[in-house]
Design an enzyme around this catalytic site. Structure first.
Site, PDB file in Angstrom:
ATOM      1  N   GLY A  31       1.056  -0.961   0.486  1.00  0.00           N
ATOM      2  CA  GLY A  31      -0.307  -0.143   0.059  1.00  0.00           C
ATOM      3  C   GLY A  31       0.656   0.843   0.160  1.00  0.00           C
ATOM      4  N   GLY A  36       4.979   3.687  -9.322  1.00  0.00           N
ATOM      5  CA  GLY A  36       5.808   2.150  -9.344  1.00  0.00           C
ATOM      6  C   GLY A  36       5.010   0.679  -9.538  1.00  0.00           C
ATOM      7  N   HIS A  37       3.820   1.188  -8.078  1.00  0.00           N
ATOM      8  CA  HIS A  37       2.996  -0.239  -8.189  1.00  0.00           C
ATOM      9  C   HIS A  37       2.291   0.579  -9.343  1.00  0.00           C
ATOM     10  CE1 HIS A  37       3.648   1.375  -3.771  1.00  0.00           C
ATOM     11  NE2 HIS A  37       3.942  -0.069  -3.937  1.00  0.00           N
ATOM     12  N   GLY A 147       7.426  -5.564  -8.867  1.00  0.00           N
ATOM     13  CA  GLY A 147       9.434  -4.172  -9.429  1.00  0.00           C
ATOM     14  C   GLY A 147      10.231  -5.140  -9.725  1.00  0.00           C
ATOM     15  N   ASP A 150      12.824  -4.714  -6.090  1.00  0.00           N
ATOM     16  CA  ASP A 150      13.137  -5.590  -5.498  1.00  0.00           C
ATOM     17  C   ASP A 150      14.141  -6.663  -5.702  1.00  0.00           C
ATOM     18  OD1 ASP A 150      11.953  -4.157  -2.895  1.00  0.00           O
ATOM     19  OD2 ASP A 150      10.303  -3.999  -4.616  1.00  0.00           O
ATOM     20  N   MET A 184      11.252   5.108  -7.225  1.00  0.00           N
ATOM     21  CA  MET A 184       9.680   5.402  -6.074  1.00  0.00           C
ATOM     22  C   MET A 184       9.608   4.710  -5.242  1.00  0.00           C
ATOM     23  SD  MET A 184       6.412   6.630  -8.887  1.00  0.00           S
ATOM     24  CE  MET A 184       7.174   8.528 -10.064  1.00  0.00           C
TER      25      MET A 184
HETATM   26  P1  AMP Z   1       5.332  -2.759  -1.799  1.00  0.00           P
HETATM   27  O1  AMP Z   1       4.694  -1.629  -1.319  1.00  0.00           O
HETATM   28  O2  AMP Z   1       7.149  -1.703  -1.348  1.00  0.00           O
HETATM   29  O3  AMP Z   1       6.127  -4.079  -0.968  1.00  0.00           O
HETATM   30  O4  AMP Z   1       5.886  -3.291  -3.775  1.00  0.00           O
HETATM   31  C1  AMP Z   1       5.317  -4.040  -4.056  1.00  0.00           C
HETATM   32  C2  AMP Z   1       5.845  -3.973  -5.539  1.00  0.00           C
HETATM   33  O5  AMP Z   1       5.264  -3.337  -6.500  1.00  0.00           O
HETATM   34  C3  AMP Z   1       7.254  -4.698  -5.160  1.00  0.00           C
HETATM   35  O6  AMP Z   1       7.167  -6.032  -5.778  1.00  0.00           O
HETATM   36  C4  AMP Z   1       7.532  -3.782  -5.315  1.00  0.00           C
HETATM   37  O7  AMP Z   1       8.840  -3.979  -6.212  1.00  0.00           O
HETATM   38  C5  AMP Z   1       6.576  -2.243  -6.282  1.00  0.00           C
HETATM   39  N1  AMP Z   1       7.081  -1.707  -6.605  1.00  0.00           N
HETATM   40  C6  AMP Z   1       7.618  -0.833  -5.208  1.00  0.00           C
HETATM   41  N2  AMP Z   1       8.056   0.052  -5.831  1.00  0.00           N
HETATM   42  C7  AMP Z   1       8.695  -0.082  -7.423  1.00  0.00           C
HETATM   43  C8  AMP Z   1       9.097   1.816  -7.905  1.00  0.00           C
HETATM   44  N3  AMP Z   1       9.470   2.246  -8.190  1.00  0.00           N
HETATM   45  N4  AMP Z   1       8.935   0.334  -9.558  1.00  0.00           N
HETATM   46  C9  AMP Z   1       8.633  -0.587 -10.361  1.00  0.00           C
HETATM   47  N5  AMP Z   1       8.540  -1.299  -8.795  1.00  0.00           N
HETATM   48  C10 AMP Z   1       8.231  -1.394  -7.835  1.00  0.00           C
END
Ligand code: AMP
Length: 285
Positions: A31, A36-37, A147, A150, A184
């Protein structure tokens, strides 16, 4: 878009869609959604008939000294952004829906989960693997979008799906960046104005490393030191690690391996930031 809060309801809806032969895309997140998300959701919406996005701040992947309570949350904003990005079902379970009793079963990925983030955050990938295994079990056969931001997590999740024969096609998506190069991240919300100005040093350092490789440098230790030197010039950033590794195995690359990944983690003010970039080096024919 429908907001779903229980596992049983999500399963029922997906069963119904699968009976109609509709393909399912899954986008797991914690969330506080950003562009990016949203790029993952848009990709899923373009490639599948039904996109399920999930918002769940997974306590298992936070160590006791990490920022679980302070992790930013914005359920209303998340719902608006998910809907605008093509999400059909937004799964937002409460903690007790995902973990009704103290967890006795966890999933542990070896090998690829060991170095880098695994070394700095020893319980992190077990937490990620456990919640992702649960989400895959709940969603059933689907494509799942993660993404490259990570990078190690993407490899860990691929390995998890392969080793446990989960019927999920794991798809990696490019990193979305701010105009100044900062990747991001929900954690960018922690940065003060001065930290925010300093934070692009991670990407700047990675690009200098990648340029060295692309312009003929083959020694990964030389490249790693160059990355370290760039970060050392930024007083607001404290390097955790800089690594130049085989992009697929995350170990020191054999001399004939051309596809490398440069990965970095650094503390900038209150935020621990990570980033990475790919580079191809020339190898003996
Ligand atoms: P998180 O909410 O940070 O756990 O991220 C959820 C998903 O969004 C994961 O697969 C991340 O790798 C992806 N994600 C987060 N930030 C970015 C970004 N800047 N560009 C692409 N994917 C992203």
């Amino acid at each position: 878009m429908e907001i779903v809060t229980t596992i049983a309801h999500l399963r029922e809806l997906l069963h119904h869609y699968r009976c109609e032969d509709r393909s399912v895309g899954l986008v797991p997140t914690m969330g506080y959604l950003h562009v990016g998300h949203q790029s993952l959701m848009r990709r899923s919406a373009a490639e599948n008939e039904i996109t399920v996005s999930t918002v769940f701040v997974n306590p298992l992947q936070f160590a006791p000294d990490e920022d679980l309570a302070a992790y930013p949350r914005d359920p209303d904003g998340d719902a608006a952004k998910a809907e605008a990005s093509g999400t059909d079902l937004l799964f937002m379970p409460e903690h007790d829906e995902m973990y009704p009793t103290p967890v006795q079963t966890t999933v542990s990925v070896g090998g690829i989960a060991g170095p880098l983030e695994g070394r700095s955050r020893p319980t992190f990938f077990d937490g990620v693997a456990t919640v992702v295994a649960k989400l895959f079990a709940i969603a059933g056969p689907c494509r799942a979008y993660f993404g490259e931001k990570d990078w190690q997590q993407l490899l860990v999740v691929r390995r998890l799906a392969a080793d446990l024969s989960l019927p999920v096609d794991v798809i990696g998506c490019p990193i979305v960046r701010e105009p100044d190069g900062l990747a991001m991240s929900s954690r960018n919300a922690y940065l003060t104005a001065a930290d925010r100005d300093a934070a692009p040093v991670l990407h700047r350092a990675l690009r200098i490393g990648a340029q060295l490789l692309e312009s003929g440098e083959t020694d990964v230790e030389t490249v790693r030191r160059a990355i370290e030197a760039v970060v050392a010039e930024e007083p607001l950033a404290t390097l955790d690690y800089a690594a130049v590794v085989d992009a697929e195995t995350l170990v020191a690359p054999a001399p004939d391996v051309a596809e490398l990944r440069l990965l970095i983690a650094a503390q900038v003010g209150p935020a621990r930031l990570i980033d990475n970039i790919g580079a191809t080096r020339s190898v003996p024919a």
